[in-house]
Design a protein around this motif. Structure first.
Motif, mmCIF file in Angstrom:
data_model
loop_
_atom_site.group_PDB
_atom_site.id
_atom_site.type_symbol
_atom_site.label_atom_id
_atom_site.label_comp_id
_atom_site.label_asym_id
_atom_site.label_seq_id
_atom_site.Cartn_x
_atom_site.Cartn_y
_atom_site.Cartn_z
ATOM 1 N N LEU A 26 0.498 62.628 35.896
ATOM 2 C CA LEU A 26 -0.241 63.946 35.751
ATOM 3 C C LEU A 26 -1.371 64.228 36.637
ATOM 4 N N LYS A 27 -2.132 63.512 36.578
ATOM 5 C CA LYS A 27 -2.694 63.794 37.406
ATOM 6 C C LYS A 27 -2.827 63.120 39.170
ATOM 7 N N ASN A 28 -3.399 63.470 40.233
ATOM 8 C CA ASN A 28 -4.015 62.830 40.891
ATOM 9 C C ASN A 28 -4.903 61.615 40.935
ATOM 10 N N GLY A 29 -4.803 60.526 41.169
ATOM 11 C CA GLY A 29 -5.474 59.210 41.131
ATOM 12 C C GLY A 29 -4.782 58.086 40.916
ATOM 13 N N LYS A 30 -5.399 56.632 40.876
ATOM 14 C CA LYS A 30 -4.650 55.800 40.384
ATOM 15 C C LYS A 30 -4.839 55.104 39.188
ATOM 16 N N THR A 31 -3.799 54.583 38.198
ATOM 17 C CA THR A 31 -4.458 54.128 36.940
ATOM 18 C C THR A 31 -3.294 52.577 36.950
ATOM 19 N N THR A 32 -3.080 52.275 36.099
ATOM 20 C CA THR A 32 -2.538 50.280 35.314
ATOM 21 C C THR A 32 -1.624 50.644 34.780
ATOM 22 N N ILE A 33 -0.286 49.875 34.710
ATOM 23 C CA ILE A 33 0.627 49.800 33.353
ATOM 24 C C ILE A 33 0.663 48.170 33.391
ATOM 25 N N ARG A 34 0.368 47.948 32.031
ATOM 26 C CA ARG A 34 1.190 46.326 31.857
ATOM 27 C C ARG A 34 2.457 46.764 30.490
ATOM 28 N N LEU A 35 3.520 45.930 31.200
ATOM 29 C CA LEU A 35 4.615 45.943 30.394
ATOM 30 C C LEU A 35 4.723 44.851 29.422
ATOM 31 N N LYS A 36 5.339 45.006 28.620
ATOM 32 C CA LYS A 36 5.660 44.052 27.085
ATOM 33 C C LYS A 36 6.958 43.732 26.829
ATOM 34 N N SER A 47 10.846 46.717 43.834
ATOM 35 C CA SER A 47 9.601 47.823 44.010
ATOM 36 C C SER A 47 8.698 46.778 43.738
ATOM 37 N N VAL A 48 8.679 45.782 42.372
ATOM 38 C CA VAL A 48 7.205 45.632 41.805
ATOM 39 C C VAL A 48 7.291 44.091 41.296
ATOM 40 N N ARG A 49 7.375 42.976 41.521
ATOM 41 C CA ARG A 49 7.099 41.780 41.062
ATOM 42 C C ARG A 49 5.762 40.990 39.727
ATOM 43 N N ASN A 50 6.116 40.615 39.310
ATOM 44 C CA ASN A 50 4.462 40.085 38.592
ATOM 45 C C ASN A 50 4.719 38.518 38.430
ATOM 46 N N GLU A 51 4.724 37.921 38.714
ATOM 47 C CA GLU A 51 5.280 36.574 38.150
ATOM 48 C C GLU A 51 3.917 34.891 38.591
ATOM 49 N N SER A 52 3.850 34.183 38.018
ATOM 50 C CA SER A 52 3.058 33.300 36.947
ATOM 51 C C SER A 52 1.063 34.327 37.440
ATOM 52 N N GLY A 53 0.937 35.681 37.365
ATOM 53 C CA GLY A 53 -0.054 36.245 37.355
ATOM 54 C C GLY A 53 -0.142 37.034 38.371
ATOM 55 N N PHE A 57 5.225 38.871 25.645
ATOM 56 C CA PHE A 57 4.645 38.843 26.662
ATOM 57 C C PHE A 57 3.985 40.276 27.326
ATOM 58 N N VAL A 58 3.142 39.924 28.074
ATOM 59 C CA VAL A 58 2.185 41.195 28.956
ATOM 60 C C VAL A 58 1.886 40.589 29.688
ATOM 61 N N SER A 59 2.261 41.903 31.157
ATOM 62 C CA SER A 59 2.231 41.309 32.350
ATOM 63 C C SER A 59 1.400 41.731 32.941
ATOM 64 N N SER A 60 0.703 41.690 33.490
ATOM 65 C CA SER A 60 -0.570 41.768 34.520
ATOM 66 C C SER A 60 -0.179 42.865 34.656
ATOM 67 N N GLU A 61 -1.962 43.902 35.437
ATOM 68 C CA GLU A 61 -1.560 44.628 35.384
ATOM 69 C C GLU A 61 -1.032 45.430 36.492
ATOM 70 N N ILE A 62 -0.470 46.249 36.809
ATOM 71 C CA ILE A 62 0.657 47.371 37.364
ATOM 72 C C ILE A 62 0.430 48.449 37.915
ATOM 73 N N GLU A 63 -0.009 47.949 39.658
ATOM 74 C CA GLU A 63 -0.879 50.192 40.022
ATOM 75 C C GLU A 63 0.240 51.391 39.739
ATOM 76 N N ILE A 64 -0.381 52.105 39.342
ATOM 77 C CA ILE A 64 0.584 53.599 39.013
ATOM 78 C C ILE A 64 -0.646 54.054 40.338
ATOM 79 N N ASN A 65 0.710 54.598 40.976
ATOM 80 C CA ASN A 65 -0.810 55.699 42.702
ATOM 81 C C ASN A 65 -0.143 57.258 42.571
ATOM 82 N N VAL A 66 -0.451 57.838 41.585
ATOM 83 C CA VAL A 66 -0.229 59.368 41.978
ATOM 84 C C VAL A 66 -0.932 60.337 42.864
ATOM 85 N N SER A 67 -0.354 61.319 43.749
ATOM 86 C CA SER A 67 -0.543 61.607 45.199
ATOM 87 C C SER A 67 0.046 62.982 45.162
#
Length: 162
Positions: free
Chosen positions: A123-133, A53-59, A142-152
């Motif tokens: 927890l609340k409607n909106g958008k935020t990000t996650i960085r996985l390490k 569902s998500v790929r973070n490769e080379s930024g 290793f630290v990933s780029s920001e991956i968007e989380i969409n809560v609706s």
């Protein structure tokens, strides 16, 4: 006159040389330790048959993490991408673990279920990000780029009873 300027110069050079040991260099401070080399990661969605569902490769990031308000995602499995393109998970018995940073913890949070398996909780409607390490003995290998989380309201997931 020349002797007056030589002594302070030699003294300063000696101070600089004595202060530049291997332990002082933040890049080399972990020299000799085992590290997990990753160039990216993928997230597989257990609720979608394990599909990527998500790929973070080379930024670059493709995909996002949708989740319903008051719900949690199916189990999301994190796999890291090695330089040769193979997928791997660092061994916890070697001191590695999964870490993360949520941009706004009032919108979403993480519920960990296995070494490299998580749920995202809306927890609340909106958008935020996650960085996985990839964490190793107190630092990130290793630290990933920001991956968007969409809560609706109508986002996917099961009711969170945490």
């Amino acid at each position: 006159m020349l002797k007056k300027h030589i002594f302070p110069g030699i003294f300063c050079l000696a101070l600089v040389a004595s202060g530049c040991g291997d332990d002082d260099n933040p890049v080399d401070a972990h020299q000799g330790e085992e590290h997990a080399s990753a160039i990216g990661l993928i997230i597989r969605d257990g609720g979608n048959g394990g599909a990527e569902s998500v790929r973070n490769e080379s930024g670059q990031v493709s995909g996002d993490i949708p989740v319903g308000l008051g719900k949690e995602t199916a189990i999301l499995t994190v796999r890291f991408i090695a330089e040769d393109g193979d997928l791997f998970v660092p061994h916890t018995e070697d001191g590695f673990s999964l870490g993360w940073e949520i941009g706004d913890e009032s919108i979403a949070t993480v519920d960990q279920h296995g070494d490299y398996e998580i749920h995202i909780v809306g927890l609340k409607n909106g958008k935020t990000t996650i960085r996985l390490k990839i964490m190793h003995e107190g630092h990130a290998d290793f630290v990933s780029s920001e991956i968007e989380i969409n809560v609706s309201e109508d986002g996917p997931g099961t009711v969170f009873e945490g």
